[in-house]
Design an enzyme around this catalytic site. Structure first.
Site, mmCIF file in Angstrom:
data_model
loop_
_atom_site.group_PDB
_atom_site.id
_atom_site.type_symbol
_atom_site.label_atom_id
_atom_site.label_comp_id
_atom_site.label_asym_id
_atom_site.label_seq_id
_atom_site.Cartn_x
_atom_site.Cartn_y
_atom_site.Cartn_z
ATOM 1 N N GLU A 106 0.848 -1.196 0.000
ATOM 2 C CA GLU A 106 0.000 0.000 0.000
ATOM 3 C C GLU A 106 0.883 1.245 0.000
ATOM 4 O O GLU A 106 2.032 1.172 0.440
ATOM 5 C CB GLU A 106 -0.910 0.000 1.243
ATOM 6 C CG GLU A 106 -1.765 -1.247 1.350
ATOM 7 C CD GLU A 106 -2.520 -1.360 2.671
ATOM 8 O OE1 GLU A 106 -2.946 -2.482 3.008
ATOM 9 O OE2 GLU A 106 -2.678 -0.348 3.376
ATOM 10 N N LYS A 166 2.300 4.710 1.338
ATOM 11 C CA LYS A 166 2.418 5.333 2.662
ATOM 12 C C LYS A 166 2.103 6.822 2.498
ATOM 13 O O LYS A 166 2.896 7.572 1.957
ATOM 14 C CB LYS A 166 3.817 5.129 3.225
ATOM 15 C CG LYS A 166 3.939 5.571 4.675
ATOM 16 C CD LYS A 166 5.239 5.098 5.301
ATOM 17 C CE LYS A 166 5.321 5.464 6.774
ATOM 18 N NZ LYS A 166 5.180 6.911 7.059
HETATM 19 N N1 LIG Z 1 1.177 1.952 11.151
HETATM 20 C C1 LIG Z 1 1.415 3.173 10.676
HETATM 21 O O1 LIG Z 1 1.974 4.040 11.363
HETATM 22 C C2 LIG Z 1 0.983 3.485 9.275
HETATM 23 C C3 LIG Z 1 1.142 4.696 8.636
HETATM 24 C C4 LIG Z 1 0.614 4.689 7.311
HETATM 25 C C5 LIG Z 1 0.584 5.754 6.381
HETATM 26 N N2 LIG Z 1 1.148 6.968 6.689
HETATM 27 N N3 LIG Z 1 0.023 5.593 5.163
HETATM 28 C C6 LIG Z 1 -0.533 4.411 4.792
HETATM 29 C C7 LIG Z 1 -0.510 3.328 5.665
HETATM 30 C C8 LIG Z 1 -1.110 2.047 5.216
HETATM 31 N N4 LIG Z 1 -1.563 1.951 3.958
HETATM 32 O O2 LIG Z 1 -1.168 1.120 6.022
HETATM 33 C C9 LIG Z 1 0.063 3.481 6.937
HETATM 34 S S1 LIG Z 1 0.213 2.345 8.244
#
Ligand SMILES: NC(=O)c1cc2c(N)ncc(C(N)=O)c2s1
Length: 325
Positions: free
Chosen positions: A120, A122
């Site tokens: 995915e 971020k």
């Molecule tokens: N566990 C975290 O700190 C996450 C932070 C983030 C982020 N900034 N963007 C996407 C995801 C995602 N697609 O899981 C996650 S997971």
């Protein structure tokens, strides 16, 4: 100098200013939404401190930034306790490191991990928790320090992409990222510049500063957006994989990033990373890397978390962008 070649005295000389610097940067990032350094600078210094404290445990101290998840929480917003902590993630900075992580994850000894990952994007925003009761949105909160966040319920009510009511009477928490689209960020800073107000350094700070407002009417004007990506109690969704959980969230009316991909080997992982490294500037929102998650949710549960980070997900961070001159 590699930590392994340092004397205790040399380590002590390095660790004290390093800890002070990270605490200061942490305050700027978590409390003022206005970090003075790029994430990668912070990440690298933090990594060095972790190495020093690991090599010289006698130098560890309770007030070290490594002993706390995230920063302190200091705003006038009321506090919210996260019964399931909102953890940050481990970082890797190369495909090789990512492959090492996957190998270690698979060789963990007691949990069989099928090499099926959900990749995915971020999103460069701030974490958001949404709690629904019988399908109605009852609370929105920020991550804060992972255990204690801030109540932003009235503010999230003004964000267009967040459903106030679900098509099913679910009592469940949903987590995701609140972000500001790049175009909205540019427009907001132009307006602030014209009004003689300080501008935001980047879309992430603008999103954090806009979501953590005391006045929801200010939030309403800031064009915030969301991509939801995690359901801690996924069992209630009747799904078995992370990809399935994202589809269920789409069905429920959440804004979910469309670019996730289920992969099974290093070549596919490297291809995804190359694709979105290349596309990064074309996306209408900021991303600072890729998140790789074990796709099977029961396995994710079995792997669980270390004291600070999940064992089932890892962030691959892009190299810092060349600063636009
Ligand atoms: N566990 C975290 O700190 C996450 C932070 C983030 C982020 N900034 N963007 C996407 C995801 C995602 N697609 O899981 C996650 S997971």
């Amino acid at each position: 100098v590699p930590v392994s070649q340092l004397s205790l005295a040399a380590a002590k000389k390095e660790i004290v200013p390093l800890r002070k610097q990270l605490t200061q940067w942490g305050k700027e990032y978590y409390e003022q939404d206005n970090p003075s350094v790029e994430d990668y600078v912070y990440d690298r210094a933090y990594q060095r401190l972790v190495e020093l404290e690991t090599q010289f445990p006698e130098l560890k101290s309770a007030d070290s930034p490594t002993q706390r998840v995230g920063g302190a929480v200091t705003t006038q917003l009321t506090k919210v306790r996260h019964d399931i902590p909102m953890l940050s993630m481990g970082d890797v900075f190369s495909v090789d490191e990512l492959m090492d992580f996957n190998r270690r994850q698979q060789d963990n000894g007691d949990v069989t991990v099928e090499p099926e990952y959900n990749l995915e994007l971020k999103i460069d925003g701030l974490s958001l928790s949404l709690v629904y009761e019988n399908g109605k949105l009852v609370q929105g909160s920020t991550r804060g320090n992972g255990t204690i966040g801030e109540d932003v319920t009235a503010n999230v009510m003004t964000i267009k992409s967040i459903p106030h009511e679900l098509p099913e009477p679910l009592t469940l928490e949903f987590r995701g990222e609140c972000y500001m689209p790049k175009a909205s960020f540019v427009k907001l800073n132009e307006e602030r510049e014209a009004a003689g107000l300080p501008v935001f350094a980047n879309p992430r700070n603008a999103a954090a500063g806009s979501l953590r407002q005391l006045d929801p009417k200010v939030t309403a004007k800031r064009d915030l957006a969301t991509f939801m990506y995690y359901v801690p109690e996924y069992q209630k969704l009747g799904v078995t994989t992370q990809a399935g959980a994202l589809d269920r969230m789409r069905e429920l009316g959440f804004s979910v990033n469309p670019n996730n991909r289920v992969v099974h080997n290093e070549a596919e992982i490297a291809a995804y990373i190359d694709e979105y490294t290349a596309q990064r500037d074309q996306l209408s929102y900021g991303i600072d890397g890729i998140v790789e998650k074990v796709n099977d949710l029961a396995t994710e549960n079995a792997l669980g978390n270390t004291i600070k980070v999940p064992r089932w997900e890892i962030a691959y961070k892009f190299p810092p962008e060349e600063q636009a001159t």
